[in-house]
Design a protein around this motif. Structure first.
Motif, short mmCIF file in Angstrom:
data_model
loop_
_atom_site.label_atom_id
_atom_site.label_comp_id
_atom_site.label_asym_id
_atom_site.label_seq_id
_atom_site.Cartn_x
_atom_site.Cartn_y
_atom_site.Cartn_z
N ALA A 88 33.36 19.06 -32.58
CA ALA A 88 32.49 20.03 -31.91
C ALA A 88 31.13 19.41 -31.59
O ALA A 88 30.68 18.50 -32.29
CB ALA A 88 32.31 21.26 -32.79
N SER A 105 30.49 23.00 -26.97
CA SER A 105 31.84 22.60 -27.39
C SER A 105 32.89 23.18 -26.47
O SER A 105 33.83 22.49 -26.05
CB SER A 105 32.11 23.04 -28.83
OG SER A 105 31.26 22.37 -29.71
N THR A 127 35.99 21.39 -33.93
CA THR A 127 35.27 21.86 -35.11
C THR A 127 34.44 20.70 -35.64
O THR A 127 34.40 19.63 -35.03
CB THR A 127 36.25 22.34 -36.21
OG1 THR A 127 36.96 21.20 -36.71
CG2 THR A 127 37.21 23.39 -35.69
#
Length: 146
Positions: A88, A105, A127
């Motif tokens: 991310a 992101s 993430t």
């Protein structure tokens, strides 16, 4: 053949090597831990406009993966050492603390080619955890270099 240690050498040095008229048929990325997005966007725009092929021949992590968004897939190939690392987007505040950038992101994810985007989504999305794309999964999406 032009070899880039993008991120290992400074992005400015890498940009300097691309400022000259293209004299080589390919750009080879040997190792890049990533870094600030801006210099990578500038670098890959120059590579895209040069018409050169991009050989991924080692780790291409974080911002380096933007090569997949900027250079046509038909001009990218991978070696057995190639690995892409996705995570991310994050930024630093004025005190040097890292924080997540969920909108950035989502935007970055949408710029990846559909095969890469689907691979990321099937693994939980972007993430803070580094997702590594390599080996057979990678060669299913990009051809091996000849």
């Amino acid at each position: 053949m032009r070899k880039l240690f993008v991120g290992v050498c400074s992005a400015a040095l890498a940009l300097g090597t691309l400022a000259a008229p293209p004299a080589y048929a390919e750009v080879r990325i040997l190792a890049s831990p990533g870094g600030q997005v801006g210099p990578f966007l500038d670098l890959f725009e120059k590579v895209r406009d040069s018409g050169e092929r991009v050989v991924i021949d080692g780790p291409c992590l974080s911002a380096c993966t933007l090569v997949l968004s900027m250079v046509p897939s038909s001009r990218i190939c991978v070696t057995r050492r190639a690995v892409f690392g996705f995570h991310a987007a994050k930024s630093k505040d004025r005190r040097g603390r890292m924080y997540a950038e969920p909108e950035a992101s989502a935007l970055v994810l949408q710029t990846y080619p559909s095969g890469v985007r689907n691979w990321i989504v099937h693994r939980g999305g972007l993430t803070s955890h580094l997702l590594l794309l390599r080996g057979r999964e990678l060669t299913a999406l990009y051809p091996a270099c000849r």
